[in-house]
Each structure stands twice: as structure tokens, then as C-alpha cells.
Design an enzyme around this catalytic site. Structure first.
Site, mmCIF file in Angstrom:
data_model
loop_
_atom_site.group_PDB
_atom_site.id
_atom_site.type_symbol
_atom_site.label_atom_id
_atom_site.label_comp_id
_atom_site.label_asym_id
_atom_site.label_seq_id
_atom_site.Cartn_x
_atom_site.Cartn_y
_atom_site.Cartn_z
ATOM 1 N N HIS A 106 -31.473 39.130 -56.350
ATOM 2 C CA HIS A 106 -32.897 39.412 -56.208
ATOM 3 C C HIS A 106 -33.223 40.698 -56.929
ATOM 4 C CE1 HIS A 106 -36.824 39.967 -54.373
ATOM 5 N NE2 HIS A 106 -36.772 38.679 -54.139
ATOM 6 N N ASP A 111 -33.856 31.417 -50.639
ATOM 7 C CA ASP A 111 -33.735 30.041 -51.116
ATOM 8 C C ASP A 111 -32.361 29.439 -50.888
ATOM 9 O OD1 ASP A 111 -36.329 29.796 -52.029
ATOM 10 O OD2 ASP A 111 -35.853 30.892 -53.854
HETATM 11 N N1 CMC Z 1 -25.559 34.423 -60.567
HETATM 12 C C1 CMC Z 1 -24.724 35.083 -61.378
HETATM 13 N N2 CMC Z 1 -24.973 36.293 -61.888
HETATM 14 C C2 CMC Z 1 -26.141 36.855 -61.579
HETATM 15 C C3 CMC Z 1 -27.081 36.217 -60.736
HETATM 16 C C4 CMC Z 1 -26.755 34.951 -60.223
HETATM 17 N N3 CMC Z 1 -27.595 34.318 -59.437
HETATM 18 N N4 CMC Z 1 -28.161 37.007 -60.598
HETATM 19 C C5 CMC Z 1 -27.924 38.099 -61.321
HETATM 20 N N5 CMC Z 1 -26.707 38.022 -61.905
HETATM 21 C C6 CMC Z 1 -26.060 39.052 -62.735
HETATM 22 C C7 CMC Z 1 -26.653 39.096 -64.131
HETATM 23 O O1 CMC Z 1 -25.939 38.259 -65.000
HETATM 24 C C8 CMC Z 1 -26.531 40.550 -64.466
HETATM 25 O O2 CMC Z 1 -25.201 40.801 -64.826
HETATM 26 P P1 CMC Z 1 -24.855 41.958 -65.936
HETATM 27 O O3 CMC Z 1 -25.371 43.241 -65.363
HETATM 28 O O4 CMC Z 1 -23.375 41.916 -66.062
HETATM 29 O O5 CMC Z 1 -25.556 41.538 -67.194
HETATM 30 C C9 CMC Z 1 -26.787 41.268 -63.146
HETATM 31 O O6 CMC Z 1 -26.372 40.309 -62.140
HETATM 32 C C10 CMC Z 1 -28.236 41.659 -62.909
HETATM 33 O O7 CMC Z 1 -29.047 40.488 -63.084
HETATM 34 P P2 CMC Z 1 -30.487 40.457 -63.720
HETATM 35 O O8 CMC Z 1 -30.729 39.107 -64.258
HETATM 36 O O9 CMC Z 1 -30.640 41.647 -64.632
HETATM 37 O O10 CMC Z 1 -31.359 40.724 -62.435
HETATM 38 P P3 CMC Z 1 -32.899 40.420 -62.290
HETATM 39 O O11 CMC Z 1 -33.429 41.382 -61.292
HETATM 40 O O12 CMC Z 1 -33.567 40.356 -63.618
HETATM 41 O O13 CMC Z 1 -32.903 38.924 -61.713
HETATM 42 C C11 CMC Z 1 -33.067 37.039 -60.290
HETATM 43 C C12 CMC Z 1 -33.184 38.567 -60.408
HETATM 44 C C13 CMC Z 1 -33.487 36.621 -58.883
HETATM 45 C C14 CMC Z 1 -33.993 36.372 -61.309
HETATM 46 C C15 CMC Z 1 -31.597 36.631 -60.555
HETATM 47 O O14 CMC Z 1 -30.757 37.232 -59.606
HETATM 48 C C16 CMC Z 1 -31.402 35.118 -60.585
HETATM 49 O O15 CMC Z 1 -31.573 34.490 -61.634
HETATM 50 N N6 CMC Z 1 -31.007 34.494 -59.426
HETATM 51 C C17 CMC Z 1 -30.869 33.074 -59.346
HETATM 52 C C18 CMC Z 1 -32.206 32.440 -59.140
HETATM 53 C C19 CMC Z 1 -32.770 32.670 -57.751
HETATM 54 O O16 CMC Z 1 -32.101 32.446 -56.762
HETATM 55 N N7 CMC Z 1 -34.049 33.074 -57.676
HETATM 56 C C20 CMC Z 1 -34.766 33.216 -56.412
HETATM 57 C C21 CMC Z 1 -35.203 34.613 -56.157
HETATM 58 S S1 CMC Z 1 -35.713 34.830 -54.441
HETATM 59 C C22 CMC Z 1 -37.081 33.800 -54.206
HETATM 60 C C23 CMC Z 1 -38.237 34.154 -55.059
HETATM 61 O O17 CMC Z 1 -38.776 35.257 -54.908
HETATM 62 O O18 CMC Z 1 -38.647 33.303 -55.850
#
Ligand code: CMC
Length: 391
Positions: free
Chosen positions: A272, A330
Site C-alpha cells: 500500500h 483486498d
Molecule cells: N508484490 C510484489 N512487490 C511489490 C508489491 C506487490 N504487491 N507492491 C510493491 N512491491 C515492491 C515494488 O516492486 C517495489 O520494489 P523496489 O523498491 O525493489 O522497486 C517496492 O515494493 C515499492 O513498491 P511501489 O510500487 O513503489 O509502491 P507504490 O506505493 O507505488 O504501490 C501499490 C502501491 C498498492 C500500487 C502496490 O503495492 C501494488 O501494486 N500492490 C498490488 C495491488 C494491490 O493490492 N492494490 C490494492 C491497494 S489497497 C486497496 C485500494 O486502495 O485500492
């Protein structure tokens, strides 16, 4: 150019001031108008939560009654919406249908469309909150080819939704209080979450002065994506996929794939932008998941076992620990909804139904803010310099 702050993904830009929802991502705390989500989930129902988000305070007994009556009065949708619906393919994704239906509300309820008029906004708020369950259930019934079930206003908000989903003209649906409570809790947990992508979309869209239904339709469209509201659907597909390819024995292998950046596979329902500790909604959802599965005699649900295994590995694995990746709301909500009998395709629609009140509260707050202006981000231009056309 140095004139603007470059902040892709708004990682460090506050787009507004707000009094609605507070998140402490390090502590894993979520408050609506100051009230902890755990207490709201235990002691209030979704309509109380709606009242709180819209008006800033929980209702007293008479305000509660009045608000419930007001919402109930508006649960039916314009009969012509049924004709509008017929234009969609039967196999259309419910989120595509819902985006269209909510957008169309501005055509059906056009007397309410001045976003700068507080009375109009209040009326639109009630209409949207009251009609969203009807629209989501219609999208479901349409896909199945079954007749729509009209709302029954002696039922609770959640009970009415379940009835419109699962009753048929030939068979009544007995609302099970455990399932009804679980549904209501799903609604409460999704009701608002400060400036996430869809809420920011609603604010930006509404900032142009468009009508409130159009602004909410924009929110529905944004919510659809798998990085946002579509995550519950994606999460369930992921668990089903692991199950199909070997189940519990293959979880370890799957987790290795997630950790491999080249695989392009993310662990859905994990991570998140704001929570860098356990998502408090996920905790409540896991508890609801236990209750529902026990009630339905599905304690041995293989997907639940898989989810728990995935979580257990992640909580101990350096990759997830270092990046502070924990289950989000989720992760378990899909398992609950699937157990209730809700098809996976409808999960995000239910999220939209529940989030509608948050979107409206945020929209109202923005319009009421004396500093409110049309949202207009700047950019850093990095394209070609001026050049002549030479044909
Ligand atoms: N699985 C594997 N690696 C992950 C994941 C994941 N679900 N989420 C983040 N990472 C890694 C990412 O690869 C990155 O690694 P590095 O620093 O080595 O490059 C690090 O963690 C930080 O990730 P980010 O993408 O920069 O983080 P963000 O804040 O941009 O993304 C997120 C947040 C929710 C989009 C992401 O965690 C994600 O894609 N999660 C899966 C989808 C999900 O469950 N979304 C629902 C969010 S909660 C309900 C809502 O509000 O909609």
C-alpha cells in the site's frame, strides 16, 4: 525548469486539506472523522458511517432514523434505466456497465446537477448512496439473464443489496444475519480512504464544475484498475491460479516468482502506498472471513488456506519485510465475497458502491473550501524544442 516541483505519482504532494479521513501508515491506523475504523466496524452500520462521513458526526437516534428513511425512499432507479441497460452486451464487465449507469444518472436525475448548489449536492448524495446497490445488483442480474429484483425497503441497506442479488421472482432469499453483517462491514471498510487515485479523480473531475454524477462516474472508472479497486478481483484470480497449478505445495514457488522483478508478477492484495504496517482493514476483513466461512461451513476453503499461507510466508520473508509489504483490505475481502456467492467480476463494483459516500464527502469538502480552484497540475516539458515543419 525549477518552477514546479516534480512529483510523479504524488508521493509527497498534498493536494488538499481534509477533515474526513486520517491514516497513520506507520501505526496502521485509520480514522473516519476521528473515529477508529475498528470501533465503527463493531458498533455502527454502514448508513451510520455514511452519515458520519457526510456530516462530520455520528447520528443520534432520531437523525439516524431520518437518514435511513431518506435513503430508503430513493432505492429504486428510474424505470427507464432498465432500457438503458439493454444497450450493453450481456457479457460486459460490471465495472464498464456501472461506469455507464452512474454517468447516465445525470441524464435521469438532471434536476440535481448543479455542483455549486449545496441542496443539489445533498440530494445527489442521497440518490447515489441509495441507488448504487440497486445498480450493482442490476449489473449482476443482467449478466445472468435474470429479471431485476426491486429493492425491499423493510430490509437493511446490506440486506436489501443481498436480496436484490440473490432473490428471484420464483424464490425468496433468506437474509442470513452473519452474511448481512459481513456485507455491511465490507461497505464500512471501503467507505473512504482519503486521497487515493479514485478520490483524487473525483475531486479533479468535480473541480471543473461538472455535475456530481459525472464526477462519481469518473471515480468508478478509476477504481476499476487492478492497482486500485480491481485488486480484490486480481487477488482472487491469483489465488485460483495457484490453486489450479498445485495449491498449497506451490505457494513457495509462486512467492519466488513475485520476488523476481523480471516476472512482472505482483502479489495482489499486498502493499500500500500509505500503510507501511498492517492495513487495519485487512485485520478486520480476516476476522470477518473467519466468521463467514464458519457460518457457511467452509472453514476448509482451499483459497482461505492458500491466502493464509501466502501471508505467513510474506510476513517472514526479507523481500516483503524490507519493503514493508503487508496484506491490504483486498487480500481477504475477495474470499469473503466469493463465499457469500458474489461472482469475482462484481467485487470492484461492490467496492465502488461502498466508496461512493467517500467520494461524495470529499467532493462536498472540496466545493465548500474557500481556497477551491479547478485542479490543474503543471508539467515539466521534456519533448522536442521548437522546430519548423519541413515537408
Ligand atoms: N508484490 C510484489 N512487490 C511489490 C508489491 C506487490 N504487491 N507492491 C510493491 N512491491 C515492491 C515494488 O516492486 C517495489 O520494489 P523496489 O523498491 O525493489 O522497486 C517496492 O515494493 C515499492 O513498491 P511501489 O510500487 O513503489 O509502491 P507504490 O506505493 O507505488 O504501490 C501499490 C502501491 C498498492 C500500487 C502496490 O503495492 C501494488 O501494486 N500492490 C498490488 C495491488 C494491490 O493490492 N492494490 C490494492 C491497494 S489497497 C486497496 C485500494 O486502495 O485500492
Amino acid at each position: 525548469t525549477g518552477m514546479f516541483t516534480y512529483d510523479p505519482g504524488f508521493l509527497s504532494t498534498a493536494s488538499c486539506q481534509s477533515t474526513i479521513t486520517y491514516i497513520d501508515g506507520d501505526k496502521g491506523e485509520l480514522l473516519y472523522r476521528g473515529h477508529p475504523i475498528e470501533q465503527l466496524a463493531e458498533q455502527c452500520d454502514y448508513l451510520d458511517t455514511c452519515y458520519l462521513l457526510l456530516k462530520g458526526e455520528l447520528p443520534n437516534a432520531s437523525q439516524r432514523d431520518e437518514f435511513h428513511q431518506l435513503v430508503l425512499k430513493h432505492t429504486m432507479v428510474h424505470e427507464q434505466m432498465h432500457f438503458f441497460m439493454r444497450g450493453f452486451r450481456r457479457d460486459a464487465h460490471p465495472m464498464a456497465v456501472l461506469t455507464g449507469l452512474v454517468g447516465a444518472m445525470s441524464a435521469f436525475y438532471h434536476e440535481n446537477t448543479d455542483i455549486h448548489n449545496a441542496e443539489h449536492r445533498d440530494r445527489a448524495a442521497i440518490q447515489l448512496i441509495a441507488k448504487m446497490p440497486t445498480l450493482v445488483a442490476m449489473a449482476y442480474k443482467y449478466g445472468k439473464g435474470e429479471p431485476y429484483m426491486y429493492p425491499k425497503n423493510h430490509l437493511s441497506y446490506a440486506g436489501n443489496f443481498l436480496n436484490m442479488m440473490f432473490a428471484t421472482p420464483c424464490e425468496d432469499y433468506r437474509v442470513n444475519p452473519v452474511i448481512e453483517r459481513a456485507m455491511d462491514r465490507i461497505f464500512i471498510l471501503h467507505a473512504d480512504h482519503e486521497q487515493n487515485a479514485s478520490t483524487s479523480t473525483v475531486r479533479l473531475c468535480g473541480s471543473s464544475g461538472t455535475n456530481p454524477f459525472a464526477a462519481i462516474a469518473a471515480g468508478v472508472a478509476c477504481l476499476w484498475g487492478p492497482a486500485h479497486g480491481g485488486a480484490n478481483e486480481a487477488c482472487l484470480h491469483m489465488l485460483e491460479d495457484i490453486q489450479k497449478h498445485g495449491g498449497l505445495a506451490k505457494v513457495g514457488e509462486f512467492m519466488e516468482k513475485v520476488k523476481d522483478k523480471n516476472s512482472g508478477v505482483r502479489l495482489m492484495g499486498f502493499g500500500h502506498r500509505v500503510y507501511k504496517n498492517y492495513d487495519p482493514r485487512a485485520k478486520l476483513m480476516q476476522q470477518t472471513c473467519n466468521e463467514v466461512l464458519t457460518e457457511l461451513g467452509l472453514e476448509k476453503d482451499p483459497l482461505f488456506a492458500l491466502a493464509k499461507k501466502v501471508e505467513q510466508i510474506a510476513l517472514e520473508d526479507d523481500y516483503f519485510v524490507q519493503r514493508k509489504l503487508y496484506p491490504n483490505v483486498d487480500f481477504y475481502s475477495g474470499i469473503v465475497q466469493r463465499a457469500i456467492g458474489i461472482p469475482v467480476k462484481l467485487f470492484t463494483g461492490i467496492f465502488a458502491l461502498a466508496r461512493t459516500v467517500g467520494w461524495i464527502a470529499q467532493l462536498n469538502e472540496m466545493i465548500g473550501d474557500p481556497e477551491y480552484k479547478i485542479g490543474r497540475p503543471r508539467q515539466l516539458y521534456v519533448g522536442a524544442p521548437r522546430r519548423d515543419v519541413k515537408l
